[in-house]
Design a protein around this motif. Structure first.
Motif, PDB file in Angstrom:
ATOM      1  N   CYS A   1       6.745   2.440 -11.214  1.00 61.61           N
ATOM      2  CA  CYS A   1       6.171   3.384 -10.248  1.00 61.61           C
ATOM      3  C   CYS A   1       6.921   3.298  -8.925  1.00 61.61           C
ATOM      4  CB  CYS A   1       4.689   3.066 -10.042  1.00 61.61           C
ATOM      5  SG  CYS A   1       3.856   4.126  -8.841  1.00 61.61           S
ATOM      6  N   VAL A   2       7.028   4.423  -8.230  1.00 65.85           N
ATOM      7  CA  VAL A   2       7.672   4.488  -6.913  1.00 65.85           C
ATOM      8  C   VAL A   2       6.595   4.759  -5.860  1.00 65.85           C
ATOM      9  CG1 VAL A   2       9.342   5.699  -5.465  1.00 65.85           C
ATOM     10  CG2 VAL A   2       9.830   5.324  -7.903  1.00 65.85           C
ATOM     11  N   ALA A   3       6.442   3.845  -4.923  1.00 65.40           N
ATOM     12  CA  ALA A   3       5.452   4.001  -3.850  1.00 65.40           C
ATOM     13  C   ALA A   3       6.172   4.221  -2.518  1.00 65.40           C
ATOM     14  CB  ALA A   3       4.556   2.775  -3.766  1.00 65.40           C
ATOM     15  N   TYR A   4       5.543   4.997  -1.631  1.00 66.98           N
ATOM     16  CA  TYR A   4       6.138   5.227  -0.315  1.00 66.98           C
ATOM     17  C   TYR A   4       5.026   5.289   0.733  1.00 66.98           C
ATOM     18  CZ  TYR A   4       4.469  10.061  -0.273  1.00 66.98           C
ATOM     19  OH  TYR A   4       3.675  11.175  -0.256  1.00 66.98           O
ATOM     20  N   THR A   5       5.390   5.056   1.984  1.00 68.95           N
ATOM     21  CA  THR A   5       4.422   5.145   3.072  1.00 68.95           C
ATOM     22  C   THR A   5       4.117   6.598   3.378  1.00 68.95           C
ATOM     23  OG1 THR A   5       5.217   3.090   4.075  1.00 68.95           O
ATOM     24  CG2 THR A   5       3.945   4.560   5.477  1.00 68.95           C
ATOM     25  N   LYS A   6       2.866   6.968   3.181  1.00 75.14           N
ATOM     26  CA  LYS A   6       2.435   8.336   3.458  1.00 75.14           C
ATOM     27  C   LYS A   6       2.055   8.494   4.928  1.00 75.14           C
ATOM     28  CE  LYS A   6      -0.460  11.889   1.326  1.00 75.14           C
ATOM     29  NZ  LYS A   6      -1.397  12.178   0.217  1.00 75.14           N
ATOM     30  N   GLY A   7       1.659   7.418   5.557  1.00 80.68           N
ATOM     31  CA  GLY A   7       1.259   7.416   6.959  1.00 80.68           C
ATOM     32  C   GLY A   7       0.255   6.309   7.189  1.00 80.68           C
TER      33      GLY A   7
ATOM     34  N   MET B   1       3.515  -6.287 -17.940  1.00 80.73           N
ATOM     35  CA  MET B   1       3.874  -6.465 -16.538  1.00 80.73           C
ATOM     36  C   MET B   1       4.134  -5.104 -15.883  1.00 80.73           C
ATOM     37  SD  MET B   1       6.312  -9.838 -16.472  1.00 80.73           S
ATOM     38  CE  MET B   1       7.491  -9.172 -17.639  1.00 80.73           C
ATOM     39  N   THR B   2       3.716  -4.979 -14.626  1.00 85.60           N
ATOM     40  CA  THR B   2       3.886  -3.733 -13.880  1.00 85.60           C
ATOM     41  C   THR B   2       4.816  -3.972 -12.694  1.00 85.60           C
ATOM     42  OG1 THR B   2       1.660  -3.004 -14.491  1.00 85.60           O
ATOM     43  CG2 THR B   2       2.719  -1.881 -12.650  1.00 85.60           C
ATOM     44  N   VAL B   3       5.862  -3.164 -12.607  1.00 85.88           N
ATOM     45  CA  VAL B   3       6.836  -3.285 -11.518  1.00 85.88           C
ATOM     46  C   VAL B   3       6.743  -2.038 -10.640  1.00 85.88           C
ATOM     47  CG1 VAL B   3       9.269  -3.473 -10.906  1.00 85.88           C
ATOM     48  CG2 VAL B   3       8.393  -4.690 -12.918  1.00 85.88           C
ATOM     49  N   VAL B   4       6.552  -2.258  -9.337  1.00 83.28           N
ATOM     50  CA  VAL B   4       6.458  -1.140  -8.388  1.00 83.28           C
ATOM     51  C   VAL B   4       7.470  -1.349  -7.268  1.00 83.28           C
ATOM     52  CG1 VAL B   4       4.977   0.088  -6.753  1.00 83.28           C
ATOM     53  CG2 VAL B   4       4.010  -0.785  -8.888  1.00 83.28           C
ATOM     54  N   ILE B   5       8.202  -0.305  -6.912  1.00 81.97           N
ATOM     55  CA  ILE B   5       9.120  -0.340  -5.780  1.00 81.97           C
ATOM     56  C   ILE B   5       8.483   0.417  -4.622  1.00 81.97           C
ATOM     57  CG2 ILE B   5      10.389   1.725  -6.534  1.00 81.97           C
ATOM     58  CD1 ILE B   5      12.933   0.358  -5.394  1.00 81.97           C
ATOM     59  N   GLY B   6       8.539  -0.170  -3.428  1.00 80.58           N
ATOM     60  CA  GLY B   6       7.885   0.432  -2.266  1.00 80.58           C
ATOM     61  C   GLY B   6       8.871   0.759  -1.158  1.00 80.58           C
ATOM     62  N   PHE B   7       8.747   1.965  -0.602  1.00 76.92           N
ATOM     63  CA  PHE B   7       9.599   2.430   0.497  1.00 76.92           C
ATOM     64  C   PHE B   7       8.775   2.476   1.778  1.00 76.92           C
ATOM     65  CE2 PHE B   7      11.695   3.846  -3.258  1.00 76.92           C
ATOM     66  CZ  PHE B   7      13.040   4.022  -2.963  1.00 76.92           C
ATOM     67  N   GLU B   8       9.208   1.751   2.808  1.00 74.12           N
ATOM     68  CA  GLU B   8       8.516   1.735   4.099  1.00 74.12           C
ATOM     69  C   GLU B   8       9.480   2.175   5.196  1.00 74.12           C
ATOM     70  OE1 GLU B   8       6.871   1.002   7.836  1.00 74.12           O
ATOM     71  OE2 GLU B   8       5.954   1.557   5.934  1.00 74.12           O
ATOM     72  N   GLY B   9       9.012   3.099   6.062  1.00 70.29           N
ATOM     73  CA  GLY B   9       9.838   3.536   7.172  1.00 70.29           C
ATOM     74  C   GLY B   9       9.042   4.305   8.191  1.00 70.29           C
ATOM     75  N   SER B  10       7.867   3.777   8.539  1.00 71.69           N
ATOM     76  CA  SER B  10       6.961   4.501   9.437  1.00 71.69           C
ATOM     77  C   SER B  10       7.322   4.362  10.905  1.00 71.69           C
ATOM     78  CB  SER B  10       5.525   4.000   9.228  1.00 71.69           C
ATOM     79  OG  SER B  10       5.436   2.616   9.501  1.00 71.69           O
ATOM     80  N   ALA B  11       8.181   3.391  11.234  1.00 78.52           N
ATOM     81  CA  ALA B  11       8.570   3.184  12.633  1.00 78.52           C
ATOM     82  C   ALA B  11      10.057   2.825  12.679  1.00 78.52           C
ATOM     83  CB  ALA B  11       7.692   2.119  13.273  1.00 78.52           C
ATOM     84  N   ASN B  12      10.409   1.776  13.425  1.00 81.41           N
ATOM     85  CA  ASN B  12      11.830   1.472  13.589  1.00 81.41           C
ATOM     86  C   ASN B  12      12.387   0.532  12.520  1.00 81.41           C
ATOM     87  OD1 ASN B  12      10.376  -0.751  14.638  1.00 81.41           O
ATOM     88  ND2 ASN B  12      12.116  -1.358  15.913  1.00 81.41           N
TER      89      ASN B  12
END
Length: 323
Positions: A73-79, A1-12
């Motif tokens: 894995c740690v994912a984030y919004t690049k744009g 199993m693969t667990v990924v955490i995602g960070f989003e903050g491109s706007a408000n």
């Protein structure tokens, strides 16, 4: 199993979501809301995100019942998105990845919307209408690439609605577009506005300029109500989007439409959109899907797909882009 955490903050909206093999384990978020008549500035939005991001991170882990060691894995919004908020989230994601000793992945915000929409709605290979405050595009997947068939040539549909909401002082809670849609339901008189479709592309700036200039004059003279203006603007904008979406579907031979993006108004306005699209297509076999609002789980899902395909973002490449 693969667990990924995602960070989003491109706007408000600031959101952190955790995905495990297509299952959403947690997806808390916070929204920065400004007073009526005001937009959200990048610096103030980033300040809001900095103030709450660690709390949201703790909530995400607690709701998922996981510890940092359980994350792969740690994912984030690049744009794309607003510069200052993007930088805030990228810094936290980079720090977390290094503290936890996990690989990092920069994710395209738009692809995050599409992949999450496909996961939630089970859409197979849809023609995608992407609507948000900064983007308006018709997209389809072909030969291992998402390809843009049409888009706005100036401002996004969400930006058009947000700016009109400021003109007539509509509340930003929960979003200007949603409140415009509620007022549009009470409108009965259609005010003719410019209709600008250029092939597969659309233009909204002329419509906005026209209605901004006409709004106060027409309201003061009693020619129409604020509800009528909301109804007319929504009717015009959605009709333009229907036209280019229908044309893309015909080109691709698609029988599925997936609406994604950060605009909350789309969720409540889908009946209007779907009924008009059906009229254009003269078909009852078209499948309609939608999944909207910025959230962390969509970044985690796109990151999950990328990570399983062997992608990793090295720290020197973990920058952000507004476009």
């Amino acid at each position: 199993m693969t667990v990924v955490i995602g960070f989003e903050g491109s706007a408000n909206k600031i959101g952190i979501g955790i995905i495990r093999d297509g299952e959403v384990l947690s997806n808390p978020r916070r929204t920065y809301i400004t007073p009526p008549g005001q937009g959200f500035l990048p610096s103030e939005t980033a300040r809001h995100h900095r103030a709450v991001i660690l709390t949201v991170l703790q909530e995400a882990l607690e709701q998922a019942g996981l510890k940092p060691a359980d994350v792969d894995c740690v994912a984030y919004t690049k744009g794309p998105g607003m510069g200052a908020p993007l930088v805030t989230v990228a810094l936290v994601a980079r720090t977390v990845a290094q503290l936890w000793g996990k690989p990092l992945l920069g994710v395209n915000h738009c692809i995050g919307h599409i992949e999450m929409g496909r996961l939630i709605t089970h859409a197979d290979n849809p023609t995608v209408l992407y609507v948000s405050g900064g983007n308006t595009q018709v997209i389809a997947y072909s030969e291992r690439r998402y390809r843009i068939f049409g888009e706005t040539i100036d401002i996004a549909v969400g930006n058009c609605l947000d700016r009109f909401a400021r003109v007539i002082k509509i509340s930003n809670d929960p979003s200007p577009g949603y409140n415009i849609e509620q007022m549009a339901k009470k409108g009965s008189q259609y005010v003719e506005l410019p209709y600008t479709v250029k092939g597969m592309d659309v233009s909204f700036s002329g419509i906005l300029s026209y209605i901004e200039e006409a709004a106060h004059k027409m309201l003061e003279s009693g020619q129409c109500t604020a509800e009528d203006l909301c109804f007319s603007l929504q009717e015009t904008l959605f009709s333009m989007l229907v036209e280019i979406t229908e044309r893309a579907m015909a080109h691709c031979g698609s029988q599925e439409v997936l609406i994604v993006g950060g605009q909350l108004f789309v969720i409540k306005s889908c009946r209007f959109f779907f009924s008009n699209l059906t009229i254009f297509l003269f078909s009852k076999s078209v499948e309609f899907h939608r999944f909207c609002i910025d959230n962390g789980a969509m970044i985690a899902q796109a990151g999950w797909e990328m990570f399983r395909s062997g992608h990793v973002t090295e720290l020197p490449d973990s920058w952000i882009t507004q476009r």
